[in-house]
Design a protein around this motif. Structure first.
Motif, PDB file in Angstrom:
ATOM      1  N   UNK A 231       8.768  11.111  -0.453  1.00  0.00           N
ATOM      2  CA  UNK A 231       7.565  11.576  -1.156  1.00  0.00           C
ATOM      3  C   UNK A 231       6.617  10.438  -1.532  1.00  0.00           C
ATOM      4  N   UNK A 232       6.539   9.422  -0.687  1.00  0.00           N
ATOM      5  CA  UNK A 232       5.590   8.337  -0.923  1.00  0.00           C
ATOM      6  C   UNK A 232       4.346   8.544  -0.071  1.00  0.00           C
ATOM      7  N   UNK A 233       3.299   7.800  -0.428  1.00  0.00           N
ATOM      8  CA  UNK A 233       2.017   7.898   0.259  1.00  0.00           C
ATOM      9  C   UNK A 233       1.585   6.491   0.666  1.00  0.00           C
ATOM     10  N   UNK A 234       1.316   6.297   1.953  1.00  0.00           N
ATOM     11  CA  UNK A 234       0.934   4.993   2.488  1.00  0.00           C
ATOM     12  C   UNK A 234      -0.571   4.959   2.756  1.00  0.00           C
TER      13      UNK A 234
ATOM     14  N   UNK B 172       2.425  10.144  -8.621  1.00  0.00           N
ATOM     15  CA  UNK B 172       1.707   9.969  -9.885  1.00  0.00           C
ATOM     16  C   UNK B 172       0.424   9.170  -9.665  1.00  0.00           C
ATOM     17  N   UNK B 173       0.474   8.153  -8.812  1.00  0.00           N
ATOM     18  CA  UNK B 173      -0.694   7.297  -8.597  1.00  0.00           C
ATOM     19  C   UNK B 173      -1.830   8.025  -7.902  1.00  0.00           C
ATOM     20  N   UNK B 174      -1.509   9.027  -7.086  1.00  0.00           N
ATOM     21  CA  UNK B 174      -2.543   9.700  -6.283  1.00  0.00           C
ATOM     22  C   UNK B 174      -2.950  11.045  -6.874  1.00  0.00           C
ATOM     23  N   UNK B 175      -2.549  11.321  -8.099  1.00  0.00           N
ATOM     24  CA  UNK B 175      -2.722  12.659  -8.666  1.00  0.00           C
ATOM     25  C   UNK B 175      -4.183  13.071  -8.821  1.00  0.00           C
ATOM     26  N   UNK B 176      -5.109  12.105  -8.933  1.00  0.00           N
ATOM     27  CA  UNK B 176      -6.520  12.439  -9.127  1.00  0.00           C
ATOM     28  C   UNK B 176      -7.312  12.451  -7.823  1.00  0.00           C
ATOM     29  N   UNK B 177      -6.639  12.316  -6.698  1.00  0.00           N
ATOM     30  CA  UNK B 177      -7.322  12.348  -5.403  1.00  0.00           C
ATOM     31  C   UNK B 177      -7.237  13.764  -4.848  1.00  0.00           C
ATOM     32  N   UNK B 178      -8.386  14.350  -4.557  1.00  0.00           N
ATOM     33  CA  UNK B 178      -8.416  15.739  -4.091  1.00  0.00           C
ATOM     34  C   UNK B 178      -7.898  15.843  -2.659  1.00  0.00           C
ATOM     35  N   UNK B 179      -8.402  15.000  -1.766  1.00  0.00           N
ATOM     36  CA  UNK B 179      -8.045  15.072  -0.345  1.00  0.00           C
ATOM     37  C   UNK B 179      -7.087  13.925  -0.014  1.00  0.00           C
ATOM     38  N   UNK B 180      -5.834  14.074  -0.429  1.00  0.00           N
ATOM     39  CA  UNK B 180      -4.859  12.997  -0.253  1.00  0.00           C
ATOM     40  C   UNK B 180      -4.651  12.671   1.221  1.00  0.00           C
ATOM     41  N   UNK B 181      -4.581  13.696   2.056  1.00  0.00           N
ATOM     42  CA  UNK B 181      -4.278  13.481   3.474  1.00  0.00           C
ATOM     43  C   UNK B 181      -5.360  12.660   4.178  1.00  0.00           C
TER      44      UNK B 181
ATOM     45  N   UNK C  50       0.793  -1.231   0.000  1.00  0.00           N
ATOM     46  CA  UNK C  50       0.000   0.000   0.000  1.00  0.00           C
ATOM     47  C   UNK C  50       0.817   1.269   0.000  1.00  0.00           C
ATOM     48  N   UNK C  51       1.973   1.251  -0.651  1.00  0.00           N
ATOM     49  CA  UNK C  51       2.849   2.423  -0.716  1.00  0.00           C
ATOM     50  C   UNK C  51       2.891   2.908  -2.168  1.00  0.00           C
ATOM     51  N   UNK C  52       2.598   4.198  -2.379  1.00  0.00           N
ATOM     52  CA  UNK C  52       2.447   4.717  -3.738  1.00  0.00           C
ATOM     53  C   UNK C  52       3.196   6.038  -3.909  1.00  0.00           C
TER      54      UNK C  52
END
Length: 439
Positions: free
Chosen positions: A164-167, A146-155, A141-143
């Protein structure tokens, strides 16, 4: 037998993958060049015996060549179906059970978990794939960004990781699990409320894809839904499925109370057979051409075709279309789309022919596939807008007309036959008028 041909046949028999589709053959070539050197093998003939099911080498090959290109909240229009299905359920009721075959690195399964949280509904999601390396990444679950670019509320859905990864948030991971599965094998157990299988069938032969759709249909609970990718065409719909629309998008629904049965291929082209009987008047002539165009059009004799056979099928389809022989044109375009499902033009022309034949819903499916495959192919977006108008979906129509104007303003344009050159100007002029833009 040629060793490379033997390898291609092995892949098709074991996985259904046709290496000529979607650029997979280039991935195979690159893998073999590297792998033979790693194993210190002289030739492909020396490598083939290593591809037994027990050796694990076939898994190494599949991990290298299967496509894992995806991202979160891909095709939000289709995901609106998932949101609609979630909202129909009782807040305190049982969870929506979702299977995502061909899930790659897990973005689609986690996207569904996010939608369930937004709707305050329970969900259980299983993601499966034949690529074990992709599944390990999905489970982690680590991205990247680029993978999260279409998510408005990433946090809201991710925790910041290193470099700069997102878990994925642990609360979302609790609703999602992953399992390795080959779609040529029996389906994973469970009466699924929804099966989301996107951009998998485009890499399979027509016969293999038909069998996969049959098995996915059998995996559904009565009343369950099957959603396929925008660029995928179902030529033979199993009898236990019916086409329906949810949130304005096409879905295949398991008929309640239907027995589990094998699909019976239709006697004629399935899309032609399902076309509604009413006629529909086009806003413009189908694809106008003049005698001068025909006389002057001479394809270059020595130019190689990037997709052998597709161009000749398109030409035959154009000839039928110009003579208003719509059923014959539809068959030629269907064959072209089957031969190369990753090429946009066959889907566009098939959509236009279906529209002219009155099959607006089927036309929408093909035209969406064309725009998905080539966003610069604005004539497909134009006829997509016209179909939306015919179905009373005026907001969607305006959006597509504006897309046509934007793409044309950037100078981007399709490379289509000379016989259709005058057609472009007419369509663009009409799109500008309907989009409210100055010509």
């Amino acid at each position: 037998m040629n060793a490379r041909l033997a390898l291609d046949r092995l892949l098709e028999s074991q996985t259904g993958i046709e290496v000529t589709r979607g650029g997979i053959d280039a991935s195979v070539d690159a893998f073999l060049a590297r792998r033979l050197n790693e194993l210190k093998l002289v030739s492909l003939e020396d490598y083939l015996p290593r591809l037994s099911a027990q050796s694990g080498e076939l898994e190494v090959l599949l991990n290298a060549i299967t496509v894992t290109h995806t991202w979160f909240m891909r095709d939000p229009g289709q995901l609106s179906i998932v949101s609609s299905l979630l909202e129909r359920r009782e807040p305190a009721g049982p969870p929506l059970r979702v299977w995502v075959p061909g899930c790659a690195t897990g973005e689609d399964p986690y996207s569904i978990a996010m939608l369930a949280e937004q709707a305050s509904r329970a969900v259980e999601v299983l993601g499966s794939d034949i690529n074990s390396a992709a599944l390990r990444r999905a489970a982690a679950g680590v991205y990247g960004s680029w993978s999260v670019r279409d998510i408005i509320d990433v946090e809201r859905y991710f925790e910041r990781g290193e470099r700069s990864t997102f878990n994925i948030a642990p609360r979302l991971k609790r609703h999602v699990r992953f399992e390795r599965h080959n779609l040529l094998e029996p389906v994973l157990p469970g009466d699924w409320d929804l099966v989301l299988c996107r951009n998998v069938l485009i890499y399979l032969s027509r016969e293999r894809a038909r069998g996969v759709v049959e098995r996915l249909a059998e995996a559904l609970a009565p009343g369950g839904y099957l959603l396929l990718g925008a660029s995928e065409v179902v030529f033979e719909v199993p009898q236990q499925l019916e086409a329906t629309y949810v949130a304005g998008r096409l879905a295949l629904r398991r008929v309640a109370g239907s027995a589990k049965m094998r699909a019976v291929p239709p006697a004629a082209s399935s899309l032609v057979a399902r076309a509604p009987g009413r006629a529909w008047e086009a806003p413009l002539p189908a694809l106008p051409r003049s005698a001068v165009d025909i006389a002057e059009h001479r394809p270059p004799a020595a130019a190689p075709s990037p997709s052998p056979g597709v161009d000749s099928l398109l030409t035959r389809g154009h000839d039928h279309l110009d003579r208003s022989e719509l059923p014959e044109a539809i068959i030629e375009y269907e064959l072209a789309a089957e031969l190369d499902p990753t090429r946009a033009e066959p889907h566009m022309y098939l959509g236009i022919a279906l529209y002219l034949n009155g099959a607006l819903e089927a036309a929408l499916h093909e035209l969406r596939a064309a725009v998905f495959l080539d966003a610069a192919l604005w004539p497909a977006a134009f006829y997509l807008a016209v179909c939306h108008e015919g179905l009373g979906q005026l907001e969607e129509a305006q959006r597509e007309y504006r897309h046509v104007v934007r793409v044309a303003a950037r100078g981007a344009g399709p490379s289509l036959p000379r016989r259709h050159s005058a057609w472009h100007d007419d369509l663009l002029d009409l799109a500008r008028k309907r989009a409210g833009s100055a010509a």
